[in-house]
Enzyme design. Structure first.
Site, PDB file in Angstrom:
ATOM      1  N   TYR A  12     -62.758-100.620 -24.956  1.00 45.19           N
ATOM      2  CA  TYR A  12     -63.448 -99.407 -24.502  1.00 45.19           C
ATOM      3  C   TYR A  12     -62.858 -98.884 -23.192  1.00 45.19           C
ATOM      4  O   TYR A  12     -62.316 -97.773 -23.126  1.00 45.19           O
ATOM      5  CB  TYR A  12     -64.935 -99.740 -24.373  1.00 45.19           C
ATOM      6  CG  TYR A  12     -65.810 -98.662 -23.791  1.00 45.19           C
ATOM      7  CD1 TYR A  12     -65.609 -97.317 -24.073  1.00 45.19           C
ATOM      8  CD2 TYR A  12     -66.875 -99.008 -22.954  1.00 45.19           C
ATOM      9  CE1 TYR A  12     -66.445 -96.344 -23.544  1.00 45.19           C
ATOM     10  CE2 TYR A  12     -67.716 -98.055 -22.427  1.00 45.19           C
ATOM     11  CZ  TYR A  12     -67.496 -96.720 -22.712  1.00 45.19           C
ATOM     12  OH  TYR A  12     -68.313 -95.768 -22.178  1.00 45.19           O
ATOM     13  N   ASN A  33     -55.915-108.898 -28.223  1.00 43.34           N
ATOM     14  CA  ASN A  33     -56.029-109.763 -29.413  1.00 43.34           C
ATOM     15  C   ASN A  33     -56.813-109.076 -30.538  1.00 43.34           C
ATOM     16  O   ASN A  33     -56.999-109.660 -31.606  1.00 43.34           O
ATOM     17  CB  ASN A  33     -56.656-111.118 -29.051  1.00 43.34           C
ATOM     18  CG  ASN A  33     -58.103-111.002 -28.621  1.00 43.34           C
ATOM     19  OD1 ASN A  33     -58.688-109.916 -28.652  1.00 43.34           O
ATOM     20  ND2 ASN A  33     -58.693-112.123 -28.220  1.00 43.34           N
ATOM     21  N   SER A  77     -67.893-109.810 -22.525  1.00 45.37           N
ATOM     22  CA  SER A  77     -68.601-109.073 -21.468  1.00 45.37           C
ATOM     23  C   SER A  77     -70.072-108.779 -21.760  1.00 45.37           C
ATOM     24  O   SER A  77     -70.625-107.841 -21.193  1.00 45.37           O
ATOM     25  CB  SER A  77     -67.870-107.765 -21.179  1.00 45.37           C
ATOM     26  OG  SER A  77     -67.900-106.956 -22.330  1.00 45.37           O
ATOM     27  N   ASN A  92     -62.675-117.778 -22.132  1.00 42.39           N
ATOM     28  CA  ASN A  92     -61.987-116.486 -22.216  1.00 42.39           C
ATOM     29  C   ASN A  92     -61.751-115.861 -20.849  1.00 42.39           C
ATOM     30  O   ASN A  92     -60.658-115.375 -20.569  1.00 42.39           O
ATOM     31  CB  ASN A  92     -62.806-115.509 -23.060  1.00 42.39           C
ATOM     32  CG  ASN A  92     -62.514-115.675 -24.527  1.00 42.39           C
ATOM     33  OD1 ASN A  92     -61.498-115.184 -25.014  1.00 42.39           O
ATOM     34  ND2 ASN A  92     -63.362-116.401 -25.221  1.00 42.39           N
ATOM     35  N   TYR A 141     -71.701-114.743 -17.705  1.00 42.58           N
ATOM     36  CA  TYR A 141     -70.736-113.644 -17.643  1.00 42.58           C
ATOM     37  C   TYR A 141     -70.384-113.341 -16.183  1.00 42.58           C
ATOM     38  O   TYR A 141     -69.205-113.340 -15.794  1.00 42.58           O
ATOM     39  CB  TYR A 141     -71.301-112.403 -18.339  1.00 42.58           C
ATOM     40  CG  TYR A 141     -70.472-111.163 -18.106  1.00 42.58           C
ATOM     41  CD1 TYR A 141     -69.118-111.152 -18.415  1.00 42.58           C
ATOM     42  CD2 TYR A 141     -71.031-110.013 -17.553  1.00 42.58           C
ATOM     43  CE1 TYR A 141     -68.348-110.021 -18.181  1.00 42.58           C
ATOM     44  CE2 TYR A 141     -70.278-108.883 -17.326  1.00 42.58           C
ATOM     45  CZ  TYR A 141     -68.942-108.891 -17.630  1.00 42.58           C
ATOM     46  OH  TYR A 141     -68.175-107.774 -17.395  1.00 42.58           O
ATOM     47  N   LYS A 145     -66.754-114.084 -14.011  1.00 41.14           N
ATOM     48  CA  LYS A 145     -65.989-113.042 -13.307  1.00 41.14           C
ATOM     49  C   LYS A 145     -65.853-113.380 -11.819  1.00 41.14           C
ATOM     50  O   LYS A 145     -64.814-113.123 -11.208  1.00 41.14           O
ATOM     51  CB  LYS A 145     -66.674-111.683 -13.490  1.00 41.14           C
ATOM     52  CG  LYS A 145     -66.532-111.118 -14.893  1.00 41.14           C
ATOM     53  CD  LYS A 145     -65.114-110.615 -15.139  1.00 41.14           C
ATOM     54  CE  LYS A 145     -64.964-109.936 -16.475  1.00 41.14           C
ATOM     55  NZ  LYS A 145     -63.634-109.349 -16.681  1.00 41.14           N
ATOM     56  N   HIS A 189     -75.194-102.235 -26.003  1.00 39.72           N
ATOM     57  CA  HIS A 189     -75.393-101.410 -24.805  1.00 39.72           C
ATOM     58  C   HIS A 189     -76.403-100.292 -25.045  1.00 39.72           C
ATOM     59  O   HIS A 189     -76.551 -99.784 -26.154  1.00 39.72           O
ATOM     60  CB  HIS A 189     -74.050-100.829 -24.333  1.00 39.72           C
ATOM     61  CG  HIS A 189     -73.168-101.883 -23.737  1.00 39.72           C
ATOM     62  ND1 HIS A 189     -71.988-102.279 -24.316  1.00 39.72           N
ATOM     63  CD2 HIS A 189     -73.324-102.648 -22.639  1.00 39.72           C
ATOM     64  CE1 HIS A 189     -71.453-103.235 -23.575  1.00 39.72           C
ATOM     65  NE2 HIS A 189     -72.242-103.491 -22.556  1.00 39.72           N
ATOM     66  N   PHE A 208     -85.906-103.507 -23.751  1.00 41.58           N
ATOM     67  CA  PHE A 208     -86.060-104.914 -23.404  1.00 41.58           C
ATOM     68  C   PHE A 208     -86.806-105.074 -22.080  1.00 41.58           C
ATOM     69  O   PHE A 208     -86.202-105.219 -21.027  1.00 41.58           O
ATOM     70  CB  PHE A 208     -84.692-105.603 -23.350  1.00 41.58           C
ATOM     71  CG  PHE A 208     -83.968-105.590 -24.666  1.00 41.58           C
ATOM     72  CD1 PHE A 208     -84.599-106.053 -25.820  1.00 41.58           C
ATOM     73  CD2 PHE A 208     -82.670-105.113 -24.773  1.00 41.58           C
ATOM     74  CE1 PHE A 208     -83.946-106.035 -27.047  1.00 41.58           C
ATOM     75  CE2 PHE A 208     -82.007-105.094 -25.985  1.00 41.58           C
ATOM     76  CZ  PHE A 208     -82.648-105.558 -27.129  1.00 41.58           C
ATOM     77  N   ASP A 285     -80.901-110.254 -17.532  1.00 45.14           N
ATOM     78  CA  ASP A 285     -80.913-108.872 -17.037  1.00 45.14           C
ATOM     79  C   ASP A 285     -81.576-108.784 -15.650  1.00 45.14           C
ATOM     80  O   ASP A 285     -82.780-109.012 -15.530  1.00 45.14           O
ATOM     81  CB  ASP A 285     -81.722-107.960 -17.977  1.00 45.14           C
ATOM     82  CG  ASP A 285     -80.915-107.446 -19.149  1.00 45.14           C
ATOM     83  OD1 ASP A 285     -79.674-107.583 -19.137  1.00 45.14           O
ATOM     84  OD2 ASP A 285     -81.530-106.897 -20.081  1.00 45.14           O
TER      85      ASP A 285
HETATM   86  N1  UFG Z   1     -81.337-102.135 -23.042  1.00 43.50           N
HETATM   87  C1  UFG Z   1     -82.439-101.873 -23.831  1.00 43.50           C
HETATM   88  N2  UFG Z   1     -82.249-101.702 -25.180  1.00 43.50           N
HETATM   89  C2  UFG Z   1     -81.026-101.784 -25.759  1.00 43.50           C
HETATM   90  C3  UFG Z   1     -79.900-102.053 -24.934  1.00 43.50           C
HETATM   91  C4  UFG Z   1     -80.097-102.228 -23.584  1.00 43.50           C
HETATM   92  O1  UFG Z   1     -83.561-101.811 -23.347  1.00 43.50           O
HETATM   93  O2  UFG Z   1     -80.915-101.628 -26.987  1.00 43.50           O
HETATM   94  C5  UFG Z   1     -81.530-102.267 -21.602  1.00 43.50           C
HETATM   95  C6  UFG Z   1     -81.035-103.608 -21.062  1.00 43.50           C
HETATM   96  O3  UFG Z   1     -82.024-104.603 -21.166  1.00 43.50           O
HETATM   97  C7  UFG Z   1     -80.693-103.225 -19.625  1.00 43.50           C
HETATM   98  C8  UFG Z   1     -80.238-101.774 -19.730  1.00 43.50           C
HETATM   99  O4  UFG Z   1     -80.750-101.298 -20.961  1.00 43.50           O
HETATM  100  O5  UFG Z   1     -81.842-103.266 -18.860  1.00 43.50           O
HETATM  101  C9  UFG Z   1     -78.741-101.622 -19.751  1.00 43.50           C
HETATM  102  O6  UFG Z   1     -78.220-102.529 -20.700  1.00 43.50           O
HETATM  103  P1  UFG Z   1     -76.733-102.496 -21.215  1.00 43.50           P
HETATM  104  O7  UFG Z   1     -76.634-103.549 -22.274  1.00 43.50           O
HETATM  105  O8  UFG Z   1     -76.329-101.120 -21.575  1.00 43.50           O
HETATM  106  O9  UFG Z   1     -75.871-102.894 -19.959  1.00 43.50           O
HETATM  107  P2  UFG Z   1     -76.066-104.134 -18.968  1.00 43.50           P
HETATM  108  O10 UFG Z   1     -76.843-103.620 -17.818  1.00 43.50           O
HETATM  109  O11 UFG Z   1     -76.524-105.366 -19.644  1.00 43.50           O
HETATM  110  O12 UFG Z   1     -74.572-104.443 -18.615  1.00 43.50           O
HETATM  111  C10 UFG Z   1     -74.060-103.977 -17.454  1.00 43.50           C
HETATM  112  C11 UFG Z   1     -72.563-104.080 -17.520  1.00 43.50           C
HETATM  113  C12 UFG Z   1     -72.140-105.483 -17.348  1.00 43.50           C
HETATM  114  C13 UFG Z   1     -72.846-106.090 -16.173  1.00 43.50           C
HETATM  115  C14 UFG Z   1     -74.317-106.004 -16.331  1.00 43.50           C
HETATM  116  C15 UFG Z   1     -75.020-106.689 -15.182  1.00 43.50           C
HETATM  117  O13 UFG Z   1     -72.080-103.587 -18.780  1.00 43.50           O
HETATM  118  O14 UFG Z   1     -70.756-105.523 -17.126  1.00 43.50           O
HETATM  119  O15 UFG Z   1     -74.642-104.674 -16.373  1.00 43.50           O
HETATM  120  O16 UFG Z   1     -76.268-107.171 -15.604  1.00 43.50           O
HETATM  121  F1  UFG Z   1     -72.544-107.392 -16.116  1.00 43.50           F
END
Ligand code: UFG
Length: 331
Positions: A12, A33, A77, A92, A141, A145, A189, A208, A285
């Protein structure tokens, strides 16, 4: 510095990097890969299919080629997955990075831009996170990093490696006009899930957790467009031309949006309500992650162009509404 190797350039953020680099006169080679990336997203340079855990394949990739710098986007990630499968994350993200660094050392490539993450900080103790914020990751994760960042500092001392670690907050958006965007077979995401639920009659979007200590109870994140991340990597190359050592910068827009706010903004972009249900919190989270990117602005000269949420969502919506033929079947 014109010849760059983009490890993870089929993914991405890496594919947006390749587009930016080619448009700005760099010669791009992609190493990937293809475990989560797509050959169809490699449009601006040669693709070498290789895994960072395969040291012979890495050696072959470097042999006979001359790279001025490497950009390293290869990683597992997903926060939630890292909690349940930590070994894969350390292997990884740490061993893979070590293999790459050792190959670079042997081939006298001394500059690296490294994809790091807001997850190195863990649960924030300040409202806005700058580079001096304590680093206390709460999931494997983020820990993997942070370990890699530590390796970069040691490599600067021992081998003279110049590096810039860029800690992305929440990468978002797409460049559909260039045929690239977010395309994960297993999509976790928020923004792609929100847009997908607007496109399909599948199960309702899950939020969530709505019991976090935030204004509406849902997690707050700082969304930054992938093209702006790519711009920062190019600036990091220039920075390394003038600065020795290992450096780190936070990259975000400095504005936090809750999950509810993202859903509401997306609903106005797509022109219809997006149904959701409340689910339990997801492991790993943190409640709120918002960046201070002052250091990147001052020292790299970073000027993000996508500073509002709506255009970011619109670009992602254009991408998801008309994906390319190689877009994966999602589960
Ligand atoms: N979420 C939902 N429903 C979904 C998907 C996500 O409620 O279907 C919430 C998650 O719980 C979170 C927020 O939306 O509160 C954002 O979630 P994402 O999965 O989009 O992204 P993250 O915050 O988990 O990930 C980001 C970066 C990572 C970093 C992380 C730190 O992509 O690189 O924040 O927690 F590590």
């Amino acid at each position: 510095m014109r010849d760059i190797l983009i490890c993870g350039g089929a993914g991405y953020i890496g594919s947006h990097m390749a587009q930016w680099a080619a448009a700005h006169g760099y010669t791009v080679t992609v190493l990937d890969n293809l475990s989560t990336g797509h050959a169809g997203a490699v449009r601006w340079g040669e693709l070498i299919q290789a895994d960072l855990l395969d040291t012979s394949a890495l050696e072959r990739a470097f042999k006979g080629r001359r790279f001025d710098a490497v950009m390293h986007f290869c990683a597992r990630s997903l926060v939630g997955e890292s909690v349940s499968r930590p070994y894969e994350y350390y292997t990884n993200n740490v061993t893979g990075t070590l293999n790459l660094l050792e190959t670079m050392r042997r081939h006298e490539v001394s500059k690296l831009v490294f994809s790091s993450t807001a997850a190195v900080f863990g649960n924030p103790i300040h409202d806005v996170i700058d580079e001096n914020h304590p680093k206390a990751p709460i999931n494997p994760y983020g820990a993997s990093k942070l370990m890699a960042e530590r390796v970069l500092a040691d490599a600067a001392h021992a081998h003279g490696l110049r590096s810039v670690a860029l800690r992305y907050f929440n990468a978002a958006g797409a460049l559909p006009e260039h045929g690239i965007g977010e395309a994960h077979a297993c999509e976790t995401h928020l923004i792609p899930n929100v847009l997908r639920s607007a496109l399909t009659d599948g199960p309702a979007l899950k939020i969530f957790g709505d019991d976090y200590p935030t204004s509406d109870g849902t997690c707050v994140r700082d969304y930054v467009h992938v093209q702006d991340l790519a711009q920062a990597h190019a600036l990091a190359l220039d920075f390394m031309g003038e600065h020795e050592g290992a450096h780190a910068f936070n990259l975000g827009n400095g504005q936090g949006f809750s999950v509810h706010e993202v859903i509401a903004a997306a609903a106005s972009v797509v022109g219809k309500a997006i149904p959701f249900e409340i689910a339990p919190q997801r492991a790993g989270d943190p409640p709120k992650l918002v960046a201070s990117s002052s250091k990147a602005r001052e020292q790299l000269g970073w000027r993000p162009q996508w500073t509002a949420l709506t255009p970011i969502l619109e670009s992602a919506w254009r991408w998801h509404r008309a994906p390319p033929s190689w877009f994966p079947n999602q589960n």
